[in-house]
Design a protein around this motif. Sequence first.
Motif, PDB file in Angstrom:
ATOM      1  N   GLN A  17      73.732 -84.153  44.483  1.00  0.00           N
ATOM      2  CA  GLN A  17      75.021 -84.858  44.586  1.00  0.00           C
ATOM      3  C   GLN A  17      75.524 -85.376  43.238  1.00  0.00           C
ATOM      4  O   GLN A  17      76.664 -85.159  42.871  1.00  0.00           O
ATOM      5  CB  GLN A  17      74.885 -86.028  45.561  1.00  0.00           C
ATOM      6  N   CYS A  18      74.672 -86.080  42.485  1.00  0.00           N
ATOM      7  CA  CYS A  18      75.158 -86.737  41.270  1.00  0.00           C
ATOM      8  C   CYS A  18      74.689 -86.031  40.002  1.00  0.00           C
ATOM      9  O   CYS A  18      75.182 -86.326  38.925  1.00  0.00           O
ATOM     10  CB  CYS A  18      74.716 -88.202  41.246  1.00  0.00           C
ATOM     11  N   GLY A  19      73.751 -85.112  40.123  1.00  0.00           N
ATOM     12  CA  GLY A  19      73.281 -84.385  38.950  1.00  0.00           C
ATOM     13  C   GLY A  19      72.324 -85.179  38.091  1.00  0.00           C
ATOM     14  O   GLY A  19      71.722 -84.660  37.167  1.00  0.00           O
ATOM     15  N   CYS A  71      72.233 -92.403  43.057  1.00  0.00           N
ATOM     16  CA  CYS A  71      73.407 -92.407  43.944  1.00  0.00           C
ATOM     17  C   CYS A  71      73.035 -92.603  45.402  1.00  0.00           C
ATOM     18  O   CYS A  71      73.921 -92.599  46.260  1.00  0.00           O
ATOM     19  CB  CYS A  71      74.199 -91.116  43.775  1.00  0.00           C
ATOM     20  N   ASP A  72      71.761 -92.735  45.689  1.00  0.00           N
ATOM     21  CA  ASP A  72      71.286 -92.946  47.057  1.00  0.00           C
ATOM     22  C   ASP A  72      71.523 -91.741  47.959  1.00  0.00           C
ATOM     23  O   ASP A  72      71.537 -91.850  49.178  1.00  0.00           O
ATOM     24  CB  ASP A  72      71.933 -94.205  47.681  1.00  0.00           C
TER      25      ASP A  72
END
Length: 113
Positions: A17-19, A71-72
């Motif tokens: 998701q956030c890399g 980012c969970d």
Amino acid sequence: MGMYNILLLDQVEGCPQCGLGKTRYVQFGFGALALKEYRVGDDLEWGSLDRGEPGLRHVAVFGTGLNCVDCDYGCDDDFRIDVKSDVIVSAVVDDGTLDYLSQGHHYWLVLER
Ligand SMILES: [Zn+2]
């Protein structure tokens, strides 16, 4: 699972998701349960709140992937952690072929005594 330990697992690809989140956090219950952070290559500690048996030649330990710390992002991967003579030798996404409950205790399986 109550008290547990954490394996920090470096991975080449970051969080989907956030890399970021290139370190995966994997929770497992084997050795002295002390919320201790381990990496592959570390010796497991024993001596208080122990779960499992020390000194086994080869054990597979079930691990649960935790959410991305940046980012969970939810991670539902399960991991197979291989422990040889109390050293964490590897950890990979579990392929589901081992029955971790077949020896009558939870989430670790003796492969060689
Ligand atoms: Zn993330």
